[in-house]
Design an enzyme around this catalytic site. Structure first.
Site, PDB file in Angstrom:
ATOM      1  N   ILE A  15       0.829  -1.203   0.000  1.00 27.12           N
ATOM      2  CA  ILE A  15       0.000   0.000   0.000  1.00 27.12           C
ATOM      3  C   ILE A  15       0.867   1.258   0.000  1.00 27.12           C
ATOM      4  O   ILE A  15       1.541   1.571   0.978  1.00 27.12           O
ATOM      5  CB  ILE A  15      -0.958   0.010   1.200  1.00 27.12           C
ATOM      6  CG1 ILE A  15      -1.774  -1.284   1.231  1.00 27.12           C
ATOM      7  CG2 ILE A  15      -1.867   1.234   1.141  1.00 27.12           C
ATOM      8  CD1 ILE A  15      -2.566  -1.575  -0.032  1.00 27.12           C
ATOM      9  N   GLU A  41      -6.551   5.002 -13.743  1.00 30.96           N
ATOM     10  CA  GLU A  41      -5.220   4.697 -13.221  1.00 30.96           C
ATOM     11  C   GLU A  41      -4.297   4.177 -14.318  1.00 30.96           C
ATOM     12  O   GLU A  41      -3.118   4.547 -14.388  1.00 30.96           O
ATOM     13  CB  GLU A  41      -5.339   3.666 -12.101  1.00 30.96           C
ATOM     14  CG  GLU A  41      -4.011   3.288 -11.475  1.00 30.96           C
ATOM     15  CD  GLU A  41      -4.150   2.344 -10.288  1.00 30.96           C
ATOM     16  OE1 GLU A  41      -3.111   1.898  -9.766  1.00 30.96           O
ATOM     17  OE2 GLU A  41      -5.302   2.059  -9.883  1.00 30.96           O
ATOM     18  N   ARG A  48      31.086  11.203 -22.571  1.00 27.61           N
ATOM     19  CA  ARG A  48      31.916  10.034 -22.262  1.00 27.61           C
ATOM     20  C   ARG A  48      32.938   9.772 -23.359  1.00 27.61           C
ATOM     21  O   ARG A  48      32.593   9.675 -24.544  1.00 27.61           O
ATOM     22  CB  ARG A  48      31.013   8.802 -22.088  1.00 27.61           C
ATOM     23  CG  ARG A  48      31.746   7.490 -21.884  1.00 27.61           C
ATOM     24  CD  ARG A  48      32.462   7.449 -20.559  1.00 27.61           C
ATOM     25  NE  ARG A  48      32.929   6.093 -20.265  1.00 27.61           N
ATOM     26  CZ  ARG A  48      33.789   5.811 -19.302  1.00 27.61           C
ATOM     27  NH1 ARG A  48      34.264   6.784 -18.537  1.00 27.61           N
ATOM     28  NH2 ARG A  48      34.169   4.558 -19.087  1.00 27.61           N
ATOM     29  N   GLN A  89      22.927   0.140 -20.356  1.00 28.99           N
ATOM     30  CA  GLN A  89      24.069  -0.536 -20.979  1.00 28.99           C
ATOM     31  C   GLN A  89      25.057   0.474 -21.550  1.00 28.99           C
ATOM     32  O   GLN A  89      26.280   0.267 -21.496  1.00 28.99           O
ATOM     33  CB  GLN A  89      23.569  -1.474 -22.080  1.00 28.99           C
ATOM     34  CG  GLN A  89      24.643  -2.316 -22.738  1.00 28.99           C
ATOM     35  CD  GLN A  89      25.178  -3.407 -21.822  1.00 28.99           C
ATOM     36  OE1 GLN A  89      24.564  -3.738 -20.815  1.00 28.99           O
ATOM     37  NE2 GLN A  89      26.341  -3.956 -22.174  1.00 28.99           N
TER      38      GLN A  89
END
Length: 374
Positions: free
Chosen positions: A153, A239, A265, A333
């Site tokens: 919950i 929802e 990078r 990855q």
């Protein structure tokens, strides 16, 4: 998008930058957000934007809630968005099905942040099979005696009220299910320790126990027994639609942080983005994220126009949530070893994403529901 929704997006983005992002570490250590955040959000009118202004809301529509959800996900929030979504869903139940007295009593507090809400559906022996809930509410005069347990919950330890799924007629299945607006100050109610989850560490998730809890008949949602299952089947569409919006926005966030990393990078004397494979990976990630966003935007438009169907909401939720898990894994990855370190946002997204194909209705069940309508 409209001018009003764009203004809302700008306001929410500023709120998230000032009040949500700086507190992530604190909330993850505590295992829950604090009430100060809820009250500040209530002051800005972004807790329950769809609720009528008559009850303290903003007279908005699903588009307003979608914009808020997107901004939380795009910011990398890992704490508040799950709790806020459940809070909104609970308020929506009261707004849609509650009696006038119930709306007057609870909705203003939910809109202001003075009340925090939870949904009490899943149980230790099952979650998706809601018509076979074991929590019982037996009538005795003008009250009901509630006994049972709930688990997984969200907002369980901080909630003031819970939209609680019960069996008022144990001899029936769907027709025996009723919902209650359960106040957590009720004697006999016990919150167990917060559960340790794979992800969403800043959002509290608990087991709850109900031992001879005496609840007034006035707290039966809508005032009529046996309507709970049908109320849930209608509102689970809401929802699931919101779940698709969330997952699509998280995919966008994953693409953004990964493309930024690839541009910085260095590997083999080049930037990661200058290598063909990472560049092709990001091209595919961007494409899938764009498709998911278009799909979720279509669902939002159908919700606003009142044309949403259970099938469409279910298709959106299962497909986008599964693509989210795949895309985040591919993005991680590209981060290499850094992707396995929780200091990096992609690692947190990877841990958080795994719940999406499960809650709001397990994807396997949603596929079965869609298949029955073919």
């Amino acid at each position: 998008m409209t001018e009003e929704l764009n203004s809302l997006r700008t306001m929410v983005r500023r709120f998230v930058a000032d009040e949500v992002t700086p507190n992530q570490e604190k909330w993850m250590e505590a295992g829950a957000t604090d009430r100060r955040l809820w009250l500040k959000a209530g002051e800005l009118g972004i807790l329950c934007p769809e609720i009528s202004s008559e009850y303290g809301g903003s007279d908005g529509n699903f588009g307003h809630e979608a914009v808020i959800a997107q901004e939380l996900c795009l910011s990398g929030d890992t704490s508040w968005r799950a709790g806020k979504q459940i809070h909104v869903i609970a308020a929506h139940y009261i707004s849609r099905y509650g009696t006038e007295e119930q709306k007057q009593k609870y909705l203003p507090g939910l809109c202001s942040g003075e009340l925090i809400a939870a949904m009490g559906m899943s149980e230790p022996n099952g979650g998706t099979d809601l018509q076979n809930t074991h929590t019982k509410a037996i009538r005795q005069g003008d009250t009901y005696i509630i006994n049972g347990a709930k688990t997984f919950i969200t907002n369980g330890s901080i909630a003031d009220i819970i939209i609680l799924v019960t069996k008022t007629d144990p001899s029936q299945k769907a027709k025996g299910v009723s919902l209650f607006i359960f106040e957590t100050k009720t004697p006999g109610f016990v919150v167990s320790k917060r559960l340790k989850k794979i992800g969403l560490h800043g959002s509290d998730t608990c087991e709850l126990f109900f031992g001879d809890c005496e609840v007034a008949a006035d707290n039966l949602l809508g005032g009529v027994e046996g309507k709970g299952f049908y109320q849930m089947m209608q509102d689970l569409t809401y929802e699931r639609s919101l779940g698709g919006v969330n997952c699509a926005a998280v995919m966008e966030h994953a693409y953004r942080v990964t493309s930024e990393y690839a541009k910085e990078r260095n590997i083999f004397d080049k930037k990661l983005i200058d290598l063909q494979h990472p560049r092709f990976e990001l091209a595919e990630v961007k494409t899938v994220a764009t498709i998911a966003r278009i799909f979720s935007d279509f669902v939002v438009s159908q919700m606003i126009d009142g044309k949403i169907t259970s099938d469409l909401a279910s298709m959106s939720k299962w497909w986008i949530s599964e693509r989210q898990c795949e895309i985040i894994s591919r993005c991680l990855q590209l981060f290499g070893g850094h992707g396995y370190i929780m200091e990096y946002p992609i690692a947190r997204m990877y841990a958080d994403a795994r719940i999406e194909p499960i809650y709001g209705g397990a994807n396997e069940v949603l596929k079965e529901m869609i298949g029955r309508n073919i």
